[in-house]
Design an enzyme around this catalytic site. Structure first.
Site, PDB file in Angstrom:
ATOM      1  N   ARG A  51       0.835  -1.209   0.000  1.00  0.00           N
ATOM      2  CA  ARG A  51       0.000   0.000   0.000  1.00  0.00           C
ATOM      3  C   ARG A  51       0.858   1.243   0.000  1.00  0.00           C
ATOM      4  O   ARG A  51       1.851   1.336   0.726  1.00  0.00           O
ATOM      5  CB  ARG A  51      -0.863   0.024   1.277  1.00  0.00           C
TER       6      ARG A  51
ATOM      7  N   GLY B   4       3.438   5.197  11.009  1.00  0.00           N
ATOM      8  CA  GLY B   4       4.836   5.191  11.468  1.00  0.00           C
ATOM      9  C   GLY B   4       5.833   5.001  10.344  1.00  0.00           C
ATOM     10  O   GLY B   4       6.827   5.718  10.251  1.00  0.00           O
TER      11      GLY B   4
ATOM     12  N   ASP C 295       7.611  -5.895   3.378  1.00  0.00           N
ATOM     13  CA  ASP C 295       6.581  -6.791   3.897  1.00  0.00           C
ATOM     14  C   ASP C 295       6.139  -7.987   3.045  1.00  0.00           C
ATOM     15  O   ASP C 295       6.496  -8.126   1.890  1.00  0.00           O
ATOM     16  CB  ASP C 295       5.378  -5.989   4.359  1.00  0.00           C
TER      17      ASP C 295
ATOM     18  N   LYS D  91       4.388   1.228  22.131  1.00  0.00           N
ATOM     19  CA  LYS D  91       5.455   2.234  22.143  1.00  0.00           C
ATOM     20  C   LYS D  91       4.849   3.639  22.144  1.00  0.00           C
ATOM     21  O   LYS D  91       5.345   4.542  22.814  1.00  0.00           O
ATOM     22  CB  LYS D  91       6.360   2.048  20.921  1.00  0.00           C
TER      23      LYS D  91
ATOM     24  N   ASP E  87      42.018 -29.664  -5.468  1.00  0.00           N
ATOM     25  CA  ASP E  87      41.304 -30.408  -4.429  1.00  0.00           C
ATOM     26  C   ASP E  87      40.180 -31.195  -5.125  1.00  0.00           C
ATOM     27  O   ASP E  87      39.794 -30.860  -6.253  1.00  0.00           O
ATOM     28  CB  ASP E  87      40.748 -29.411  -3.409  1.00  0.00           C
ATOM     29  N   TYR E  88      39.644 -32.219  -4.477  1.00  0.00           N
ATOM     30  CA  TYR E  88      38.623 -33.022  -5.158  1.00  0.00           C
ATOM     31  C   TYR E  88      37.188 -32.621  -4.762  1.00  0.00           C
ATOM     32  O   TYR E  88      36.509 -31.916  -5.488  1.00  0.00           O
ATOM     33  CB  TYR E  88      38.880 -34.520  -4.906  1.00  0.00           C
ATOM     34  N   ASP E  89      36.754 -33.023  -3.525  1.00  0.00           N
ATOM     35  CA  ASP E  89      35.351 -32.800  -3.141  1.00  0.00           C
ATOM     36  C   ASP E  89      35.051 -31.314  -2.977  1.00  0.00           C
ATOM     37  O   ASP E  89      35.767 -30.601  -2.283  1.00  0.00           O
ATOM     38  CB  ASP E  89      35.054 -33.505  -1.812  1.00  0.00           C
TER      39      ASP E  89
ATOM     40  N   ASP F 171      38.172 -25.771  -1.820  1.00  0.00           N
ATOM     41  CA  ASP F 171      36.904 -25.192  -1.366  1.00  0.00           C
ATOM     42  C   ASP F 171      36.759 -25.052   0.135  1.00  0.00           C
ATOM     43  O   ASP F 171      35.850 -24.386   0.592  1.00  0.00           O
ATOM     44  CB  ASP F 171      35.736 -26.045  -1.860  1.00  0.00           C
TER      45      ASP F 171
HETATM   46  C1  GDG Z   1       2.298  -4.368  11.301  1.00  0.00           C
HETATM   47  C2  GDG Z   1       2.681  -5.535  12.219  1.00  0.00           C
HETATM   48  C3  GDG Z   1       4.324  -4.022  13.343  1.00  0.00           C
HETATM   49  C4  GDG Z   1      -4.513   2.448  15.373  1.00  0.00           C
HETATM   50  N1  GDG Z   1      -5.723   2.973  15.608  1.00  0.00           N
HETATM   51  C5  GDG Z   1      -5.674   4.238  15.167  1.00  0.00           C
HETATM   52  C6  GDG Z   1      -4.433   4.497  14.677  1.00  0.00           C
HETATM   53  N2  GDG Z   1      -3.711   3.365  14.809  1.00  0.00           N
HETATM   54  C7  GDG Z   1      -2.306   3.195  14.428  1.00  0.00           C
HETATM   55  C8  GDG Z   1      -1.450   3.088  15.661  1.00  0.00           C
HETATM   56  C9  GDG Z   1      -0.242   2.318  15.158  1.00  0.00           C
HETATM   57  C10 GDG Z   1      -0.806   1.503  14.001  1.00  0.00           C
HETATM   58  O1  GDG Z   1      -2.107   1.982  13.741  1.00  0.00           O
HETATM   59  C11 GDG Z   1      -0.898   0.026  14.352  1.00  0.00           C
HETATM   60  O2  GDG Z   1       0.387  -0.512  14.317  1.00  0.00           O
HETATM   61  P1  GDG Z   1       0.791  -1.897  14.971  1.00  0.00           P
HETATM   62  O3  GDG Z   1       2.253  -2.010  14.980  1.00  0.00           O
HETATM   63  O4  GDG Z   1       0.259  -1.967  16.344  1.00  0.00           O
HETATM   64  O5  GDG Z   1       0.066  -3.052  14.122  1.00  0.00           O
HETATM   65  P2  GDG Z   1      -0.123  -3.502  12.531  1.00  0.00           P
HETATM   66  O6  GDG Z   1      -1.011  -2.574  11.816  1.00  0.00           O
HETATM   67  O7  GDG Z   1      -0.614  -4.903  12.597  1.00  0.00           O
HETATM   68  O8  GDG Z   1       1.331  -3.454  11.849  1.00  0.00           O
HETATM   69  C12 GDG Z   1       3.155  -4.985  13.554  1.00  0.00           C
HETATM   70  C13 GDG Z   1       3.969  -2.967  12.310  1.00  0.00           C
HETATM   71  O9  GDG Z   1       3.514  -3.572  11.106  1.00  0.00           O
HETATM   72  C14 GDG Z   1       5.198  -2.097  11.988  1.00  0.00           C
HETATM   73  O10 GDG Z   1       6.266  -2.846  11.532  1.00  0.00           O
HETATM   74  O11 GDG Z   1       4.579  -3.362  14.578  1.00  0.00           O
HETATM   75  O12 GDG Z   1       3.568  -6.051  14.384  1.00  0.00           O
HETATM   76  O13 GDG Z   1       1.562  -6.398  12.417  1.00  0.00           O
HETATM   77  O14 GDG Z   1       0.744   3.200  14.685  1.00  0.00           O
HETATM   78  O15 GDG Z   1      -1.164   4.378  16.125  1.00  0.00           O
HETATM   79  N3  GDG Z   1      -4.071   5.692  14.176  1.00  0.00           N
HETATM   80  C15 GDG Z   1      -5.012   6.677  14.176  1.00  0.00           C
HETATM   81  N4  GDG Z   1      -6.261   6.479  14.639  1.00  0.00           N
HETATM   82  C16 GDG Z   1      -6.647   5.292  15.126  1.00  0.00           C
HETATM   83  O16 GDG Z   1      -7.799   5.133  15.540  1.00  0.00           O
HETATM   84  N5  GDG Z   1      -4.681   7.896  13.724  1.00  0.00           N
END
Ligand code: GDG
Length: 724
Positions: free
Chosen positions: A10, A30, A140, A378, A497-499, A678
């Protein structure tokens, strides 16, 4: 100038068609934030699916133009692609497999075909934009085949892959009918990243068992490259969350929300709708807690945000129904006019409100049954700017490896979840502060920008390591140089060498008989040069296999020698004291008994423990054990333990191939010397070679030889060219 291309299924935008126009809303996720510093600069670009099916060519053209402004390029998917590639293979085969939900796995060849087709579609779209020296970072599980497809088209490109979800144990991967293709697809990359060390070691083990590629210290020995595999736990944009939580806008929302829910304790849970997130188990635990602790009624509420996702997939629809039912049950049982146990939202919220939820909550309950990383936990920690609050975190989330100051729970242990909620509710503020502060420090240091930087630095490192090895590659230029020098030489000598050098490995060492092609190569060489087969093999086998050939032979790493045309039998090159053998054989036999498939080979001056036929993994394990056992015993006997290719050999240290080669060359002046081998027993030969010799090691390992060559077939190719 070379550019960087980010690729994910995406694109980081959402696209809406409204009143005859397309609206583009960049996503603030993120990954998009972290990679912003990359794709928004220079000629760089992000390629992916915009998230809608658009068939009309005019609409497509409009989207291409608009996305171009945002430094993005679309890959358009048809309705069939979405159903079979995305909802099908990606989300009904790979997603459940990789999260250990094997009961949901679908094995549908049509879905697989679509997966191949769409990966190819991505590849074609990238090739329209990519140059031969560009860097391409693929993200991914939807695009596991893409790195290899790109590698075939752009052999010199820098290709990286990051997997955001877990990589499961070999036991799960082996269930997928297309496992080998998937792994080989990934190995097209130069660097493969996972969130955790566990994912990485599962991947390496699957690669070893399924594709047969060996690896050492995170480096896979692929066809003609090394591929690095490492863990890079993904961080968040820490400052963004911390700043937002303190902002007036968010604090006003908090005030407003607080007025509505009153002074009670709040537990926040936020997930995409997914069975891997453990939502029903969490509701059951909360239900049970309320059953057990009546004093919590009216004093604690759970705010549960479930973000709609994949609702066309059957298992997700069923999950949604189950959650609705469980929430209905708990609320109908315990709600009062001014208290609701679970505030349940099946939708997403704007960022300021999300931040307010994090900020106002006392506890975050993050209990996935499996999660690659999990960013929600986090984000909660980063948003607790007054250092109050408690994080309860599943051991099954990748984040648990970093956030050791959370209350860690097994998400399948209902009582543990109940206890941890209770502990969190009663935790003293000083302890909360100490735990949150420690976690904040680590999240601040290793944020998403640092994650990108560390990953990219590592990619540079792998490329320079490859370049170092490639600079020693026997290329066309070296081949013709060798050909010319060999042709004009008056007194040439070849140590072969062989093998693993002249012939590949077989599971039974006695089956590696020289084939006709090899026999004629050796014959051809021996007509033009002195040829020495220098091997660890026993003299009888070598003698039998090369009977009648006009060559010299060094057997058992230099114990025996047989010169060309000598009527006499083999000559002993070293004296024969084998009084040590009995003790060592007894020790080795013990390891044979414990290791199905292992066997001992007895040579004149050495004992060899073979484990080529042992189940992989077990063989390595036992070899290590035996290695230290033998090392200990070797001291008393002044012996040397050598690790070869699937063998462990113990012998006298003064006997090695280098010593034998030196003795054989003594008193002669050669004007062309070539040595090929080898494994590291051949390193002694390489070391003993005169300065002007060509020494070549098969495979891409570090070596004393001046060149590397890819494979046995390339060795044969070189030798054939020498006799043409
Ligand atoms: C995959 C992997 C890995 C959620 N609700 C709202 C909202 N969120 C945002 C959160 C967070 C994100 O969605 C969810 O991220 P996660 O990491 O928890 O889970 P996946 O979507 O399954 O992500 C996972 C990730 O990739 C990164 O590598 O950590 O293990 O499965 O950022 O904040 N954001 C907003 N409104 C919401 O209601 N704005």
């Amino acid at each position: 100038m070379s550019k960087t291309i980010i690729v994910s299924n995406r694109l980081p935008i959402s696209l809406r068609h409204r009143n005859g126009r397309f609206e583009f809303k960049p996503s603030a996720g993120g990954l998009a934030t972290g990679l912003g510093s990359i794709y928004k600069t220079g000629e760089n670009i992000w390629i992916g699916w915009p998230g809608n099916t658009v068939e009309d060519p005019e609409h497509r053209a409009e989207i291409i133009l608009e996305l171009n402004e945002l430094k993005m390029a679309p890959v358009f998917l048809t309705k069939d692609d979405v159903e079979q590639f995305y909802e099908g293979f990606s989300n009904e085969t790979l997603w459940p497999a990789f999260h250990y939900f094997t009961q949901y796995m679908v094995y549908n060849p049509e879905h697989w075909e679509a997966y191949v087709r769409v990966n190819r579609k991505f590849c074609d779209a990238i090739l329209k934009k990519a140059g031969p020296d560009d860097t391409i970072w693929v993200h991914d599980y939807q695009l596991l085949l893409l790195p290899q497809m790109l590698r075939e088209a752009l052999p010199d490109a820098t290709i990286a892959f990051f997997q955001h979800i877990p990589f499961p144990s070999y036991e799960i991967i082996r269930m997928i009918p297309w496992r080998k293709e998937l792994l080989e697809g990934m190995i097209g990359a130069d660097l493969i990243g996972f969130h955790t060390y566990d994912d990485m070691r599962h991947f390496l083990s699957a690669v070893g068992r399924i594709t047969g590629h060996s690896s050492e210290s995170g480096y896979i020995q692929a066809e003609n490259r090394i591929v690095n595999v490492d863990s890079f736990p993904m961080g968040i944009d820490y400052d963004k969350f911390a700043k937002q939580a303190k902002s007036r806008k968010t604090q006003n929302i908090v005030k407003n929300f607080r007025q509505q829910v009153g002074d009670q304790k709040l537990i926040i849970t936020i997930d995409r709708l997914d069975y891997s997130k453990g939502i029903p188990k969490r509701i059951h635990a909360f239900h049970q807690l309320l059953k057990e602790k009546k004093d919590l009624h009216g004093n604690v509420s759970m705010i549960m945000i479930v973000v709609p996702s994949r609702d066309k997939v059957q298992s997700y629809r069923e999950l949604k129904e189950e959650i609705d039912l469980l929430v209905g049950r708990i609320n109908s049982e315990y709600s009062t006019l001014n208290w609701v146990p679970v505030h349940y939202f099946y939708r997403s919220f704007p960022f300021e409100e999300l931040s307010a939820f994090y900020s106002m909550s006392d506890i975050a309950l993050v209990t996935p049954l499996r999660d690659g990383m999990n960013l929600v936990c986090k984000e909660f920690v980063a948003s607790k700017t007054d250092q109050t609050g408690v994080l309860i975190l599943s051991e099954m989330a990748g984040a648990s490896k970093e956030l050791q100051d959370a209350i860690l729970v097994n998400p399948n242990d209902q009582q543990a979840i109940i206890d941890s909620i209770y502990n969190a509710l009663t935790m003293k503020p000083e302890e909360q502060k100490q735990r949150i502060t420690t976690m904040q420090e680590s999240l601040k240091r290793y944020d998403v920008f640092q994650w990108v930087k560390v990953f990219m630095d590592r990619l540079d490192h792998v490329k320079s390591k490859q370049a170092e090895l490639n600079s020693k590659d026997v290329d066309a230029k070296i081949i013709s140089e060798i050909q010319a020098k060999f042709k004009s030489a008056k007194k040439p000598i070849l140590f072969l060498d062989y093998d693993g050098t002249l012939t590949g490995f077989t599971s039974n060492p006695q089956d590696a008989v020289p084939d006709n092609e090899l026999k004629s190569i050796v014959k051809g060489l021996s007509e033009k040069s002195q040829v020495v087969i220098i091997s660890g093999r026993d003299k009888d086998t070598l003698g039998r296999w090369f009977k009648g050939q006009q060559i010299d032979m060094i057997a058992e790493h230099g114990v025996w020698v047989k010169m060309k045309g000598s009527k006499d039998d083999w000559e002993l090159y070293a004296d024969a004291d084998d009084s040590w053998k009995e003790d060592i054989r007894t020790a080795m036999e013990y390891y044979v008994l414990r290791t199905p498939g292992a066997f001992i080979e007895e040579k004149h001056h050495s004992l060899v423990w073979h484990y080529r036929k042992v189940e992989s993994g077990l063989g390595d394990l036992r070899m290590r054990e035996l290695f230290s056992h033998l090392k200990y015993m070797a001291r008393g006997h002044n012996l040397q333990v050598l690790e070869g290719n699937m063998v462990l050999e113990i012998k006298r240290p003064d006997i090695n191939k280098g010593r034998a080669a030196t003795a054989l060359m003594k008193g002669h002046e050669y004007d062309f010397v070539l040595a090929i081998g080898d494994d590291w027993t051949d390193e002694d030969t390489f070391k003993a070679m005169p300065k002007n010799a060509y020494s070549i090691r098969v495979g891409y390992a570090y070596t004393q030889a001046n060149y590397n060559i890819k494979s046995v077939s390339q060795v044969r190719n070189l030798l054939t060219k020498m006799i043409q």
